[in-house]
Design an enzyme around this catalytic site. Sequence first.
Site, PDB file in Angstrom:
ATOM      1  N   LYS A 268      48.237  31.193  37.332  1.00 19.89           N
ATOM      2  CA  LYS A 268      46.809  31.119  37.000  1.00 19.89           C
ATOM      3  C   LYS A 268      46.274  32.518  36.693  1.00 19.89           C
ATOM      4  O   LYS A 268      46.409  33.433  37.502  1.00 19.89           O
ATOM      5  CB  LYS A 268      46.034  30.495  38.174  1.00 19.89           C
ATOM      6  CG  LYS A 268      44.500  30.565  38.024  1.00 19.89           C
ATOM      7  CD  LYS A 268      43.785  29.850  39.173  1.00 19.89           C
ATOM      8  CE  LYS A 268      42.271  30.064  39.137  1.00 19.89           C
ATOM      9  NZ  LYS A 268      41.563  29.424  40.263  1.00 19.89           N
ATOM     10  N   ASP A 273      36.282  34.701  38.024  1.00 18.48           N
ATOM     11  CA  ASP A 273      35.824  33.327  38.226  1.00 18.48           C
ATOM     12  C   ASP A 273      34.408  33.330  38.795  1.00 18.48           C
ATOM     13  O   ASP A 273      34.221  33.512  39.999  1.00 18.48           O
ATOM     14  CB  ASP A 273      36.793  32.600  39.173  1.00 18.48           C
ATOM     15  CG  ASP A 273      36.389  31.147  39.402  1.00 18.48           C
ATOM     16  OD1 ASP A 273      35.512  30.643  38.661  1.00 18.48           O
ATOM     17  OD2 ASP A 273      36.965  30.506  40.318  1.00 18.48           O
ATOM     18  N   LYS A 280      29.108  30.025  41.345  1.00 16.87           N
ATOM     19  CA  LYS A 280      29.404  30.351  42.744  1.00 16.87           C
ATOM     20  C   LYS A 280      28.212  31.048  43.385  1.00 16.87           C
ATOM     21  O   LYS A 280      27.378  31.637  42.695  1.00 16.87           O
ATOM     22  CB  LYS A 280      30.613  31.299  42.798  1.00 16.87           C
ATOM     23  CG  LYS A 280      31.941  30.633  42.553  1.00 16.87           C
ATOM     24  CD  LYS A 280      33.073  31.613  42.799  1.00 16.87           C
ATOM     25  CE  LYS A 280      34.422  30.988  42.496  1.00 16.87           C
ATOM     26  NZ  LYS A 280      34.778  29.878  43.399  1.00 16.87           N
ATOM     27  N   ASP A 291      41.295  36.332  40.871  1.00 17.82           N
ATOM     28  CA  ASP A 291      41.665  34.966  40.495  1.00 17.82           C
ATOM     29  C   ASP A 291      42.776  34.899  39.440  1.00 17.82           C
ATOM     30  O   ASP A 291      43.135  33.823  38.982  1.00 17.82           O
ATOM     31  CB  ASP A 291      40.411  34.208  40.038  1.00 17.82           C
ATOM     32  CG  ASP A 291      40.447  32.738  40.419  1.00 17.82           C
ATOM     33  OD1 ASP A 291      41.256  32.381  41.291  1.00 17.82           O
ATOM     34  OD2 ASP A 291      39.685  31.956  39.813  1.00 17.82           O
ATOM     35  N   ASP A 350      33.879  24.902  38.426  1.00 22.32           N
ATOM     36  CA  ASP A 350      34.506  25.896  39.302  1.00 22.32           C
ATOM     37  C   ASP A 350      35.944  25.506  39.652  1.00 22.32           C
ATOM     38  O   ASP A 350      36.687  26.316  40.193  1.00 22.32           O
ATOM     39  CB  ASP A 350      33.660  26.046  40.571  1.00 22.32           C
ATOM     40  CG  ASP A 350      33.992  27.308  41.345  1.00 22.32           C
ATOM     41  OD1 ASP A 350      34.713  28.166  40.790  1.00 22.32           O
ATOM     42  OD2 ASP A 350      33.524  27.439  42.491  1.00 22.32           O
ATOM     43  N   GLU A 352      38.299  25.416  37.724  1.00 24.64           N
ATOM     44  CA  GLU A 352      38.817  25.786  36.400  1.00 24.64           C
ATOM     45  C   GLU A 352      40.307  26.095  36.421  1.00 24.64           C
ATOM     46  O   GLU A 352      40.976  26.023  35.405  1.00 24.64           O
ATOM     47  CB  GLU A 352      38.041  26.999  35.851  1.00 24.64           C
ATOM     48  CG  GLU A 352      38.506  28.377  36.350  1.00 24.64           C
ATOM     49  CD  GLU A 352      38.389  28.555  37.853  1.00 24.64           C
ATOM     50  OE1 GLU A 352      37.562  27.863  38.463  1.00 24.64           O
ATOM     51  OE2 GLU A 352      39.145  29.380  38.424  1.00 24.64           O
ATOM     52  N   ARG A 354      42.877  24.492  37.773  1.00 26.39           N
ATOM     53  CA  ARG A 354      43.698  23.328  37.397  1.00 26.39           C
ATOM     54  C   ARG A 354      43.509  22.986  35.925  1.00 26.39           C
ATOM     55  O   ARG A 354      44.420  22.461  35.281  1.00 26.39           O
ATOM     56  CB  ARG A 354      43.379  22.145  38.317  1.00 26.39           C
ATOM     57  CG  ARG A 354      41.945  21.675  38.277  1.00 26.39           C
ATOM     58  CD  ARG A 354      41.568  20.862  39.501  1.00 26.39           C
ATOM     59  NE  ARG A 354      41.364  21.705  40.679  1.00 26.39           N
ATOM     60  CZ  ARG A 354      41.079  21.239  41.886  1.00 26.39           C
ATOM     61  NH1 ARG A 354      40.964  19.940  42.095  1.00 26.39           N
ATOM     62  NH2 ARG A 354      40.910  22.062  42.898  1.00 26.39           N
TER      63      ARG A 354
END
Length: 505
Positions: A268, A273, A280, A291, A350, A352, A354
């Site tokens: 990833k 993020d 968030k 992230d 959020d 994101e 996956r």
Amino acid sequence: MRIDWGIAPVSEWAVDVLIFFGIEGSFALLPGFQRWLDGQGQWITRSAALKDFQGKFQQTAVIYGPADSNVPRVLVAGLGSEEKFDVEKLQGATSAALRKCRDLGLNRVGISLQGLQGLPVPIDSALKEVLVGGLLGLHRFDELKTREIQSSEVPESLVILDEGEPEQSIRAAPRAAEAVASGICLARDLVSSPANRVTPGFMVETARGLAQRYGFRLEVIDAERAGELGMGSFTAVAQGSREPAYMIVLERFSSIPEKTAPLVLVGKGITFDTGGISLKNKDRMDAMKQDMAGAAAVLGVFETLGRMNAGGHVVGIMPCTENMPDGKAYKPGDVVKSLSGLTVEVISTDAEGRMVLCDALTYALDFQPAAIVDIATLTAACIVAFGNEVAAVMGNCEALTKSILDIGSRVGEKYWPLPLWDFYFDHLKSDIADFKNVADRSAGAILGGIFLKQFVPASIPWAHIDIAGTAWTDKELGTAPRGATGFGVRTMVELACTLAVLGIK
Ligand code: BES
Ligand code: ZN
Ligand code: ZN
């Protein structure tokens, strides 16, 4: 810090400090240490410092001898008790010892091979762990500092001392340790770097550097091309950011001439993020520069494999983008079509990770992989479950999960399994698409895995590693300063080197 060999009669060993290890609660010293004391170091036995030394983990004692002697100091580093011994102790003790040497400004540090005798690990792997621990313990990320920078590297060298020519497996340890440490440090530096530096474009340039240095194949898929290919889930996340997004593919070919099925590593790569429209909370949002730790770990693996020139056929796929709120950003309620053809209802922007990983997993299938491992800072729920010391592992193949657990305990990375039972999928049922990207808060880490499982055929061994807790540390660890840890690099390197013998294929 350089690693050198010092092959000479013991009376000729000349270093600023010589390191030995001590075990807590053991009356007897390790045999190599005892032998050295009986021969060269009788002055030490009279020192109260040695008597005070208890061998507690990371305890160090510096014992001073005559200033004009070849070895004017001995540093004894505690390993903790014998029952609790593992490689992390050896790494951590060496790290503590070398940090102490740095504090004292000692440049030429010696370590005796004989001193590693009597530990419950073979001497070649003991040496490798000592060197990895030492290199990692000294690593700092200070590229962005302009004041208070340490001008010189202290210690300058770690000298491995022995009286005779060591055997081949021992001779190979420094190169292997340097390769592992440089992969981990690359991952750490990328993750510790802020998001205005490590953009998806920076990740591409890092991958390009590796490809040029080590002869890997590099493929860079930009957002436009990703859209043409049908990666609608990846581009949905990318469309909210002004920073160009890339799916990066690195491929290392095996030296064996016949075409072998590769191990595909998917990481990833969300370089920042914000949560997107499902924004968030402002508290500690800066932490979300981490992230992309999964993608950084995959790049770290390639750095290590490149340096070692080992590891078989390995492909790395890194979907890299920011996740931003914007007029063009994807929205809760949107339905996107992934590369697999499956449609996903976006409940939270959020989740994101996956969304980008699923298209990378589908792309991985083109390589007809022997196995796929994805690694991601995927869920806060993983931190709730396991804290910052342990990563979650899940998947569709017990043998693969087990080998990740086993390798982890051998190299000092802790994993624990979570189940991906089919009934969990009920949480993700959608009224209008094939499934949703999130449900409520329950079973958060597992549902991340269940989502990804939809994109991998059961016939392909696959494991998902959630490093949300382990990628970063707020407290100094045995072998890592505060900041990024480089977690996962070592396990994946070992996996790349041993997959052929796992019986997976
Ligand atoms: N990047 C985060 C997960 C994360 C949190 C990593 C803290 C490292 C530290 C991920 O994209 C995320 O936001 N996950 C959500 C998923 C939820 C919406 C199902 C989460 O964990 O809250
Ligand atoms: Zn997120
Ligand atoms: Zn994320």
